[in-house]
Write an enzyme that holds these catalytic residues in place. Structure first.
Site, PDB file in Angstrom:
ATOM      1  N   ARG A  61      -8.584   7.790 -15.324  1.00 57.60           N
ATOM      2  CA  ARG A  61      -7.785   8.272 -14.185  1.00 57.60           C
ATOM      3  C   ARG A  61      -8.652   8.666 -12.994  1.00 57.60           C
ATOM      4  NH1 ARG A  61      -5.421  13.197 -13.960  1.00 57.60           N
ATOM      5  NH2 ARG A  61      -5.381  13.493 -16.196  1.00 57.60           N
ATOM      6  N   TYR A 114       6.818   4.008  10.054  1.00 54.14           N
ATOM      7  CA  TYR A 114       7.331   3.240   8.907  1.00 54.14           C
ATOM      8  C   TYR A 114       8.475   4.021   8.241  1.00 54.14           C
ATOM      9  CZ  TYR A 114       6.773   0.882   4.310  1.00 54.14           C
ATOM     10  OH  TYR A 114       6.956   0.190   3.149  1.00 54.14           O
ATOM     11  N   ASP A 186      -1.775   5.657   9.963  1.00 58.69           N
ATOM     12  CA  ASP A 186      -1.548   4.436   9.189  1.00 58.69           C
ATOM     13  C   ASP A 186      -2.160   3.284  10.000  1.00 58.69           C
ATOM     14  OD1 ASP A 186      -0.443   2.074   8.104  1.00 58.69           O
ATOM     15  OD2 ASP A 186       1.308   3.157   7.367  1.00 58.69           O
ATOM     16  N   LYS A 211      -0.817  -5.345   2.056  1.00 58.26           N
ATOM     17  CA  LYS A 211      -0.589  -6.279   3.148  1.00 58.26           C
ATOM     18  C   LYS A 211      -1.805  -7.191   3.310  1.00 58.26           C
ATOM     19  CE  LYS A 211       3.287  -4.167   3.481  1.00 58.26           C
ATOM     20  NZ  LYS A 211       3.617  -3.031   4.304  1.00 58.26           N
TER      21      LYS A 211
HETATM   22  C1  LIG Z   1       4.189  -1.795   3.804  1.00 52.54           C
HETATM   23  C2  LIG Z   1       3.706  -0.621   4.546  1.00 52.54           C
HETATM   24  C3  LIG Z   1       3.408   0.568   3.900  1.00 52.54           C
HETATM   25  C4  LIG Z   1       3.655   0.771   2.426  1.00 52.54           C
HETATM   26  O1  LIG Z   1       2.941  -0.094   1.601  1.00 52.54           O
HETATM   27  P1  LIG Z   1       3.470  -0.443   0.133  1.00 52.54           P
HETATM   28  O2  LIG Z   1       2.266  -0.957  -0.554  1.00 52.54           O
HETATM   29  O3  LIG Z   1       4.579  -1.422   0.286  1.00 52.54           O
HETATM   30  O4  LIG Z   1       3.954   0.847  -0.477  1.00 52.54           O
HETATM   31  C5  LIG Z   1       2.925   1.613   4.653  1.00 52.54           C
HETATM   32  N1  LIG Z   1       2.739   1.492   5.973  1.00 52.54           N
HETATM   33  C6  LIG Z   1       3.018   0.363   6.633  1.00 52.54           C
HETATM   34  C7  LIG Z   1       2.778   0.294   8.099  1.00 52.54           C
HETATM   35  C8  LIG Z   1       3.520  -0.727   5.957  1.00 52.54           C
HETATM   36  O5  LIG Z   1       3.831  -1.838   6.612  1.00 52.54           O
END
Ligand SMILES: *Cc1c(COP(=O)(O)O)cnc(C)c1O
Length: 414
Positions: A61, A114, A186, A211
């Site tokens: 972990r 988001y 982010d 992404k």
């Molecule tokens: C998709 C996304 C997230 C979350 O990512 P996941 O892996 O789907 O939980 C967070 N911030 C942005 C800007 C995103 O496009």
């Protein structure tokens, strides 16, 4: 191959992407760090156990050589002090917030954020007696006015995921730091390659590695990177919650990282060509892409960013739901799907975000487009064909005007 720490002259991103997070000498010469599966890590002596417990993973972990390799690689690219993995991007977002906040504190969130982060703030942070407020992404003065003695953190996303407003991160960070407020951002849209968060005043930077870092739509992973001051809080919060990514997903993310530079160039180029081209289509009201010279965020994008991703928005002129159905079913190369950052092109009809402050009228539906790595000529032809089909559907009066539900009152607030 020597460890990268021995090659202090290596700075160029292309070289770093090929060499970060690798240690063949420690893994039977394997070019890539293999997948480590494990909960228990055994030691032979008490002395070995003490050493392991101090600096090295002593339990699955707390990480493995593979997770540490990916964390170190992303940390170097983001330019932070340390990074930590989470099982999803959303998990990286929520735990970064929890790392900075306690009952009685207030957090100011950029109003373009988001949607699942907004839902977390309103459902979980509010329940923990943390005050959640929003500020207009493009108005630093509004942020300054809203910071008070209880404000502990601000949360940015630049550009916003759905409406693509670019934020003046250095200005917002300067305002926050004047009041000892932490800056969480982010950074998924730009990736660590095209925006360097710690050079612009960010304290914790988040990547939804799902992404572009994974890049192939086949794994979920998040990572948060902190500067030295914010690191302890972030790390201990992640450990208290027991957050850990799965080994296969971590392996795929590290593999994806090797080609991130090449892929991003292609997404940037294809996205921009497509965005430029769509500006001229009669069914399109406006294209939301910060690399377009007429975009309201263009000057800040040019000043602070090193490139653009393949994700942007288009605002259509008023169009009925049946016309939208024709549009989407005519697309042959663009899938309809959530997420983005994979090799493939996507189009999504998005709900205009529910905003608290101000108002920005959209005349028609909002589409979010992800330009994949297909031929740009064919992407343009596909999108044009679908838009033309939607226009023709109206001209043919497939739907009598009195029964068609015209999507013209999309309220979004800026
Ligand atoms: C998709 C996304 C997230 C979350 O990512 P996941 O892996 O789907 O939980 C967070 N911030 C942005 C800007 C995103 O496009």
């Amino acid at each position: 191959m020597k460890a990268l720490e021995d090659k202090s002259d290596v700075r160029d991103t292309e070289t770093l992407l090929c060499h970060l997070g690798r240690a063949p000498a420690e893994h039977a010469g394997m070019a890539n760090v293999p997948i480590y599966r494990g909960s228990t890590i055994v030691s032979e002596t008490l002395e070995e156990w003490d050493i392991r417990n101090k600096d090295n993973p002593s339990y699955g972990r707390f990480g493995t050589p593979l997770s540490r390799a990916l964390e170190a690689a992303i940390c170097k690219l983001e330019g932070g002090y340390r990074s930590i993995l989470f099982p999803s991007g959303q998990s990286a977002c929520t735990h970064s917030l929890l790392a900075c906040l306690k009952a009685g504190d207030a957090v100011l969130i950029s109003d373009g954020v988001y949607a699942p982060v907004r839902a977390f703030a309103e459902n979980v942070l509010a329940r923990l007696q943390i005050k959640v407020e929003y500020f207009c992404p493009t108005e630093p003065s509004e942020l300054a006015a809203k910071i008070n003695a209880n404000t502990r953190a601000i949360y940015l996303e630049s550009p916003s995921s759905m409406t693509f407003e670019v934020q003046d991160v250095p200005a917002l960070a300067a305002i926050a730091h004047r009041s000892d407020v932490l800056v969480i951002m982010d950074n998924t849209w730009a990736t660590p390659l095209y925006f360097k968060p710690f050079e612009h005043g960010v304290d914790i930077s988040i990547q939804a590695a799902t992404k572009y870092i994974v890049g192939h739509s086949d794994a979920l992973l998040g990572v948060a990177t902190a500067n030295e001051a914010a690191w302890h809080g972030l790390k201990s919060t992640a450990h208290h919650f027991g957050e850990i990514g799965g080994p296969d997903d971590i392996y795929l993310a590290l593999r994806g990282l090797r080609t991130l530079g090449l892929r991003m160039k292609c997404h940037w180029e294809n996205g921009l060509i497509l965005a430029q081209n769509l500006q001229t289509h009669p069914a399109v009201d406006r294209v939301l892409h910060p690399a377009l010279p007429n975009d309201p965020g263009h000057l800040i994008w040019k000043r602070d960013f090193l490139g653009a991703s393949g994700l942007f928005g288009i605002v259509l002129k008023p169009m009925s739901r049946p016309q939208l159905s024709v549009l989407f079913s005519s697309l042959r190369l663009f899938g309809i799907g959530l997420s983005w950052g994979g090799y493939e092109s996507l189009a999504l009809l998005v709900e205009p975000p529910k905003r608290m402050e101000g108002s920005l009228q959209l005349p028609g539906p909002l589409l979010r487009i992800h330009a994949g790595m297909e031929s740009p000529t064919e992407l343009i032809a596909d999108m044009h064909g679908a838009l033309n089909a939607a226009c023709e559907a109206a001209a043919d009066s497939i739907v009598p005007p009195e029964t068609s539900e015209v999507v013209s009152q999309c309220q979004i607030v800026s």
